[in-house]
Motif scaffolding. Structure first.
Motif, PDB file in Angstrom:
ATOM      1  N   ILE A   1     -15.748 -23.257 -24.851  1.00 17.62           N
ATOM      2  CA  ILE A   1     -14.472 -23.284 -25.585  1.00 17.62           C
ATOM      3  C   ILE A   1     -13.783 -24.636 -25.386  1.00 17.62           C
ATOM      4  O   ILE A   1     -13.390 -25.305 -26.344  1.00 17.62           O
ATOM      5  CB  ILE A   1     -13.556 -22.124 -25.100  1.00 17.62           C
ATOM      6  CG1 ILE A   1     -14.220 -20.767 -25.373  1.00 17.62           C
ATOM      7  CG2 ILE A   1     -12.185 -22.212 -25.771  1.00 17.62           C
ATOM      8  CD1 ILE A   1     -13.582 -19.589 -24.655  1.00 17.62           C
ATOM      9  N   VAL A   2     -13.695 -25.043 -24.127  1.00 16.40           N
ATOM     10  CA  VAL A   2     -13.037 -26.305 -23.794  1.00 16.40           C
ATOM     11  C   VAL A   2     -13.842 -27.497 -24.335  1.00 16.40           C
ATOM     12  O   VAL A   2     -13.283 -28.471 -24.839  1.00 16.40           O
ATOM     13  CB  VAL A   2     -12.862 -26.378 -22.246  1.00 16.40           C
ATOM     14  CG1 VAL A   2     -12.580 -27.779 -21.792  1.00 16.40           C
ATOM     15  CG2 VAL A   2     -11.756 -25.420 -21.812  1.00 16.40           C
ATOM     16  N   GLY A   3     -15.150 -27.395 -24.252  1.00 14.89           N
ATOM     17  CA  GLY A   3     -16.024 -28.468 -24.747  1.00 14.89           C
ATOM     18  C   GLY A   3     -15.902 -28.656 -26.243  1.00 14.89           C
ATOM     19  O   GLY A   3     -15.820 -29.788 -26.740  1.00 14.89           O
ATOM     20  N   LEU A   4     -15.859 -27.561 -26.986  1.00 15.06           N
ATOM     21  CA  LEU A   4     -15.747 -27.698 -28.441  1.00 15.06           C
ATOM     22  C   LEU A   4     -14.376 -28.261 -28.832  1.00 15.06           C
ATOM     23  O   LEU A   4     -14.282 -29.107 -29.720  1.00 15.06           O
ATOM     24  CB  LEU A   4     -15.998 -26.366 -29.165  1.00 15.06           C
ATOM     25  CG  LEU A   4     -16.026 -26.513 -30.691  1.00 15.06           C
ATOM     26  CD1 LEU A   4     -17.207 -27.375 -31.146  1.00 15.06           C
ATOM     27  CD2 LEU A   4     -16.057 -25.175 -31.404  1.00 15.06           C
ATOM     28  N   LEU A   5     -13.345 -27.795 -28.150  1.00 12.61           N
ATOM     29  CA  LEU A   5     -12.005 -28.343 -28.423  1.00 12.61           C
ATOM     30  C   LEU A   5     -12.003 -29.857 -28.222  1.00 12.61           C
ATOM     31  O   LEU A   5     -11.525 -30.615 -29.072  1.00 12.61           O
ATOM     32  CB  LEU A   5     -10.966 -27.670 -27.507  1.00 12.61           C
ATOM     33  CG  LEU A   5      -9.574 -28.296 -27.470  1.00 12.61           C
ATOM     34  CD1 LEU A   5      -8.946 -28.340 -28.860  1.00 12.61           C
ATOM     35  CD2 LEU A   5      -8.664 -27.539 -26.504  1.00 12.61           C
ATOM     36  N   LYS A   6     -12.593 -30.319 -27.125  1.00 17.88           N
ATOM     37  CA  LYS A   6     -12.644 -31.761 -26.858  1.00 17.88           C
ATOM     38  C   LYS A   6     -13.462 -32.476 -27.947  1.00 17.88           C
ATOM     39  O   LYS A   6     -13.065 -33.537 -28.439  1.00 17.88           O
ATOM     40  CB  LYS A   6     -13.240 -32.002 -25.462  1.00 17.88           C
ATOM     41  CG  LYS A   6     -13.430 -33.448 -25.077  1.00 17.88           C
ATOM     42  CD  LYS A   6     -12.156 -34.273 -25.205  1.00 17.88           C
ATOM     43  CE  LYS A   6     -11.237 -34.104 -24.016  1.00 17.88           C
ATOM     44  NZ  LYS A   6     -10.044 -34.966 -24.100  1.00 17.88           N
ATOM     45  N   ALA A   7     -14.576 -31.868 -28.338  1.00 20.14           N
ATOM     46  CA  ALA A   7     -15.425 -32.491 -29.369  1.00 20.14           C
ATOM     47  C   ALA A   7     -14.659 -32.630 -30.692  1.00 20.14           C
ATOM     48  O   ALA A   7     -14.776 -33.637 -31.387  1.00 20.14           O
ATOM     49  CB  ALA A   7     -16.695 -31.660 -29.576  1.00 20.14           C
ATOM     50  N   ILE A   8     -13.854 -31.613 -31.016  1.00 24.16           N
ATOM     51  CA  ILE A   8     -13.071 -31.663 -32.259  1.00 24.16           C
ATOM     52  C   ILE A   8     -12.011 -32.761 -32.165  1.00 24.16           C
ATOM     53  O   ILE A   8     -11.804 -33.519 -33.115  1.00 24.16           O
ATOM     54  CB  ILE A   8     -12.444 -30.281 -32.564  1.00 24.16           C
ATOM     55  CG1 ILE A   8     -13.546 -29.286 -32.947  1.00 24.16           C
ATOM     56  CG2 ILE A   8     -11.400 -30.384 -33.681  1.00 24.16           C
ATOM     57  CD1 ILE A   8     -13.095 -27.843 -33.006  1.00 24.16           C
ATOM     58  N   GLU A   9     -11.357 -32.857 -30.998  1.00 23.45           N
ATOM     59  CA  GLU A   9     -10.363 -33.934 -30.802  1.00 23.45           C
ATOM     60  C   GLU A   9     -11.001 -35.295 -31.035  1.00 23.45           C
ATOM     61  O   GLU A   9     -10.440 -36.149 -31.724  1.00 23.45           O
ATOM     62  CB  GLU A   9      -9.786 -33.880 -29.382  1.00 23.45           C
ATOM     63  CG  GLU A   9      -8.744 -32.790 -29.206  1.00 23.45           C
ATOM     64  CD  GLU A   9      -8.276 -32.644 -27.745  1.00 23.45           C
ATOM     65  OE1 GLU A   9      -7.507 -31.725 -27.478  1.00 23.45           O
ATOM     66  OE2 GLU A   9      -8.708 -33.445 -26.880  1.00 23.45           O
ATOM     67  N   LEU A  10     -12.185 -35.492 -30.453  1.00 27.52           N
ATOM     68  CA  LEU A  10     -12.883 -36.778 -30.623  1.00 27.52           C
ATOM     69  C   LEU A  10     -13.281 -36.974 -32.084  1.00 27.52           C
ATOM     70  O   LEU A  10     -13.166 -38.069 -32.632  1.00 27.52           O
ATOM     71  CB  LEU A  10     -14.138 -36.835 -29.745  1.00 27.52           C
ATOM     72  CG  LEU A  10     -13.940 -36.813 -28.233  1.00 27.52           C
ATOM     73  CD1 LEU A  10     -15.294 -36.720 -27.527  1.00 27.52           C
ATOM     74  CD2 LEU A  10     -13.197 -38.057 -27.776  1.00 27.52           C
ATOM     75  N   TYR A  11     -13.746 -35.897 -32.713  1.00 25.17           N
ATOM     76  CA  TYR A  11     -14.289 -36.002 -34.068  1.00 25.17           C
ATOM     77  C   TYR A  11     -13.226 -36.423 -35.077  1.00 25.17           C
ATOM     78  O   TYR A  11     -13.475 -37.256 -35.932  1.00 25.17           O
ATOM     79  CB  TYR A  11     -14.887 -34.648 -34.488  1.00 25.17           C
ATOM     80  CG  TYR A  11     -15.884 -34.770 -35.618  1.00 25.17           C
ATOM     81  CD1 TYR A  11     -17.160 -35.256 -35.378  1.00 25.17           C
ATOM     82  CD2 TYR A  11     -15.561 -34.414 -36.931  1.00 25.17           C
ATOM     83  CE1 TYR A  11     -18.092 -35.384 -36.402  1.00 25.17           C
ATOM     84  CE2 TYR A  11     -16.473 -34.537 -37.954  1.00 25.17           C
ATOM     85  CZ  TYR A  11     -17.745 -35.014 -37.687  1.00 25.17           C
ATOM     86  OH  TYR A  11     -18.662 -35.142 -38.699  1.00 25.17           O
ATOM     87  N   ILE A  12     -12.039 -35.833 -34.948  1.00 24.76           N
ATOM     88  CA  ILE A  12     -11.026 -36.159 -35.964  1.00 24.76           C
ATOM     89  C   ILE A  12     -10.390 -37.524 -35.719  1.00 24.76           C
ATOM     90  O   ILE A  12      -9.733 -38.058 -36.591  1.00 24.76           O
ATOM     91  CB  ILE A  12      -9.931 -35.060 -36.086  1.00 24.76           C
ATOM     92  CG1 ILE A  12      -9.169 -34.896 -34.781  1.00 24.76           C
ATOM     93  CG2 ILE A  12     -10.549 -33.737 -36.522  1.00 24.76           C
ATOM     94  CD1 ILE A  12      -8.009 -33.916 -34.902  1.00 24.76           C
ATOM     95  N   HIS A  13     -10.613 -38.093 -34.525  1.00 25.16           N
ATOM     96  CA  HIS A  13     -10.083 -39.429 -34.260  1.00 25.16           C
ATOM     97  C   HIS A  13     -11.175 -40.495 -34.284  1.00 25.16           C
ATOM     98  O   HIS A  13     -10.927 -41.642 -33.956  1.00 25.16           O
ATOM     99  CB  HIS A  13      -9.351 -39.460 -32.911  1.00 25.16           C
ATOM    100  CG  HIS A  13      -8.110 -38.619 -32.913  1.00 25.16           C
ATOM    101  ND1 HIS A  13      -7.939 -37.528 -32.105  1.00 25.16           N
ATOM    102  CD2 HIS A  13      -6.988 -38.701 -33.673  1.00 25.16           C
ATOM    103  CE1 HIS A  13      -6.759 -36.970 -32.351  1.00 25.16           C
ATOM    104  NE2 HIS A  13      -6.165 -37.660 -33.302  1.00 25.16           N
TER     105      HIS A  13
END
Ligand SMILES: *Cc1c(COP(=O)(O)O)cnc(C)c1O
Length: 384
Positions: free
Chosen positions: A261-273
């Motif tokens: 859960i935490v890993g995907l959230l971080k990946a999404i943060e990186l992806y949109i930036h």
């Protein structure tokens, strides 16, 4: 940093006697999907340091993801295929925990899921796993909305739409399917598992009015390999959560860990930036290098042009190299070339099209294009 990660990886795979592969085929689950950025690994390591209530974590992470993407609601799943099972369950049983326990027995529930014939995919067994029955509509070569309309009625739990099949001849535009679903009060599930890039697709299908949209977390998003994302309408996403682990339901065997859960959230943060243009330029450089290196070789035609259509109309052509092989001239079949690449040193996995192999540069790591070009030249000059 990337180099260091790779060296560590080599050791653990070598100890097991497992052959390490260069990925020239794209984010295929069979070959490990994608590689997570160090920031994602760090977030996962941090998540491993404490206990939390998983439902609370899911809720808060979902709210954060929804906020980042500008959608009503979001839920982390164990993959896009898990998302298919959860979405089907939610559309049949809603958020009722007793009905959730009854599945895959659908007695007393709407259980038909309408799908265009040309939208059937290998992953959709997950829909039947939840207990739903497919009603296939339309024709392989040409379909219209009129071919779908008669089958959407009071036994229909949902309409399933596979985004990458939108450009297939027998498809119907997603807009029309969404309008139909809306007019009959039947939710539309969009499988958009590999519709990234572009990043804007994370929101696009929801903005079009789709009820539930599924993405893979382990493809271009570069989150945990066994992660996925559902975005969409609040009530339905909340119903998906009722069927998801840690609750008892069809999603219980598709466990979503706190680290995931935490890993995907971080990946999404990186992806949109992310700096997507820079990524694209790096891919194009890799592609151009391969085209240039291979262009002089006999018995092959090298082209940077995609002979097959891309996914949904909003998706990109990703840079790749298409090698059409003259099997008789070369004295090797396309199968044999693929096998030699896979079994040689280093091992390289490639994609296929009818008359040759496609080198997809999206998941290649820095400098690997040189090894791929070198290996192909060796094969072409008979060094087996
Ligand atoms: C990859 C893919 C899936 C499965 O995604 P996972 O995250 O690996 O479960 C489902 N549907 C489509 C269209 C895909 O391309």
């Amino acid at each position: 940093m990337g180099e260091l990660d790779r060296i560590e990886t080599v050791d653990i795979y070598e100890q097991l006697g497992v052959k390490k592969l260069i990925n020239a085929c794209g984010p295929l689950t069979r070959f490990g999907g994608s590689l997570m950025p160090p920031e994602v690994m760090e977030a996962m390591a941090e998540a491993n340091r404490a206990f939390v209530d998983i439902e609370e974590l899911q809720q808060k992470a979902g709210e954060r993801i929804a906020q980042l993407l500008g959608v009503e609601a979001a839920l982390v799943t164990a993959g896009a295929a898990a998302g298919l099972a959860l979405a089907a369950a939610a559309c049949m049983a809603g958020a009722d925990p007793f009905k959730a326990r009854q599945l895959p027995d659908t007695t007393g529930m709407k259980d038909e899921i309408v799908v265009l014939r040309c939208h059937r995919i290998h992953y959709d067994q997950a829909v039947r796993l939840a207990g739903a029955r497919f009603v296939e509509v339309g024709y392989a070569d040409w379909s219209t909305l009129e071919d779908v309309q008669p089958f959407v009625h009071d036994r229909t739990a949902a309409i399933l739409y596979v985004a990458k099949a939108e450009s297939v001849a027998g498809s119907v535009p997603l807009e029309q399917i969404i309008a139909l679903g809306y007019s009959r009060n039947v939710p539309v599930i969009v499988d958009a598992a590999d519709e990234l890039p572009p990043m804007t697709n994370l929101r696009r299908f929801v903005a079009m009015g789709a009820d539930l949209v599924l993405f893979s977390g382990g493809k271009d998003l570069r989150g945990p390999q066994a992660s996925g994302l559902i975005v969409g309408k609040k009530a339905l996403v909340e119903a998906c959560a009722v069927h998801n682990c840690p609750n008892y339901g069809v999603g219980r065997p598709m466990k979503v860990a706190k680290e995931t859960i935490v890993g995907l959230l971080k990946a999404i943060e990186l992806y949109i930036h992310q700096d997507f243009e820079a990524r694209m330029r790096a891919w194009e450089r890799r592609r151009d290098y391969l085209v240039e290196q291979l262009s002089g070789l006999p018995y092959m035609q090298v082209s940077p042009h995609q002979p097959i259509p891309p996914g949904s109309p909003g998706s990109y052509y990703l840079p790749a190299v298409y090698i059409t092989i003259d099997e008789r001239g070369l004295g090797l079949t396309v199968d044999q070339v693929e096998q030699q690449l896979r079994e040689g040193e280093p091992g390289i996995v490639v994609d296929r099209f009818e008359t040759g192999i496609a080198l997809r540069v999206q998941m290649m790591q820095g400098g690997e294009e040189m090894l791929v070009a070198k290996r192909l030249k060796e094969i072409w000059t008979g060094v087996r």
